[in-house]
Design a protein around this motif. Sequence first.
Motif: not given
Length: 453
Positions: A239, A248, A269
């Motif tokens: 990330v 998240i 990501i």
Amino acid sequence: MDDQELEKLRTLLHAPFAHDTHKELSARFERLGLTRYDVEGTKRERVTAVMKAIPASELPRIAEQMMAESMVTHSDGITIQDTLWAGSGPTIVERTRRELAEALDIEEIVGLDTQRFLDMIGRWWDLDRFDGLFIDGQTLREKVIRHVFRNPGDWSVSDLFTQLEAFEAPNPRFAAFLEDLVSPKIVLDEPKQRRLVDTINNHLRRDHLALREDGTHAGYPVFRISATGVAATPPKTLVFSGKFKPDIRLSSVPDNRLEIVDNGADALIYDRPIGSDGLRWRDLHRWWCDRHPTMDSDTAKNQLYQRLGQYLPESSPPQRLLYRLYHEIHGQRVWDLPALLPEVWLHWDHQTVRQRGAQALLNQRMDFLLLHPGGHRVVLEVDGKTHYTDQDGNASPQVYARNTRIDRNLRMRGYEVFRFGGAELTDPETAKPLLTEFFTALFDRFTDPRRPV
């Protein structure tokens, strides 16, 4: 590489041009980007002038390209490669090599397939060189066939290593050879693979190294040498490149599938498998193209470059300069180099600071992360005043101790950390040679030893 090795490399690069015609020389110079150094004259004068004019810093790139494009013979390529590899790779001392050779059984490592074994060692050594007088001498290939296969028992593993000159070989060559000895290229028997790995690791331990499982081929495990204590498995999820802490959630717990929601939507990501080659710019570019299927390759490349730099802190011009110069220094070569990932999240906690406390998960982000071949993880940090002063701008031992602790924890988890003072990266004219020297040494250190000539 030091100056002496670079000049040796310059001399070695003469040989491949010896028998070219003028037309062939012109074509080679163009492919290698050397036409600006060309002069009128005989073939010898042209080659001499070009080789003399090449900046020392460009010699490794030219050598690599010549080998990649088969412009050199296998024998010359091995000599060139040994020069490029001098002082790099995981260190395996001579004592370890000799004791390892004594512990291995020749029949165990050779197996039943003569050609497989010859092809394997031929990737790393010149089997067609003559030993002794040319008239009555034998090639190394003929000697191996005679003493290993036709007359089993003539040679031990130590004898074989002596003939191959494996005890004196550069570290990357010897490490790659060991990896091949236990690979499916030679051993089509997993229990046997693991027995050999255990034997070899008993001796590599002295040098803080180990053969570790790193994927499969044709259903058999593949092993790579890495430093013990270094993270052996590649990251599962990256990330990075976002302005705010991402929100998240796990969209699929069994699959460890992450999803970014709310204020972290700008973060990226990368959730594809990362293999033994690390994460190269070309891998990141391919991923970006797949995310934007209507975009042509050049547009995707430019957009990806801009996107990664977009959220570098405006308050840190040195960090932005490092990112720009990394790509400027390496140019097209960056395709096969580790991608320079900015603002990578190291920790994530869904709880707030109020719930966890102010000291929870310090240093949540890394300035830059490079994923090199062999599982090596390199962190680059650019330190401004806040890295050594308190909120009032005074030098603070406590702040220094905190950063020291962070570095120590990162290293314990398998990351190598290199810090730059912000003052080093303010002027492009002085920063560029500094970074050129640093990245050259860094990439020499982590050169992938698994690629033969």
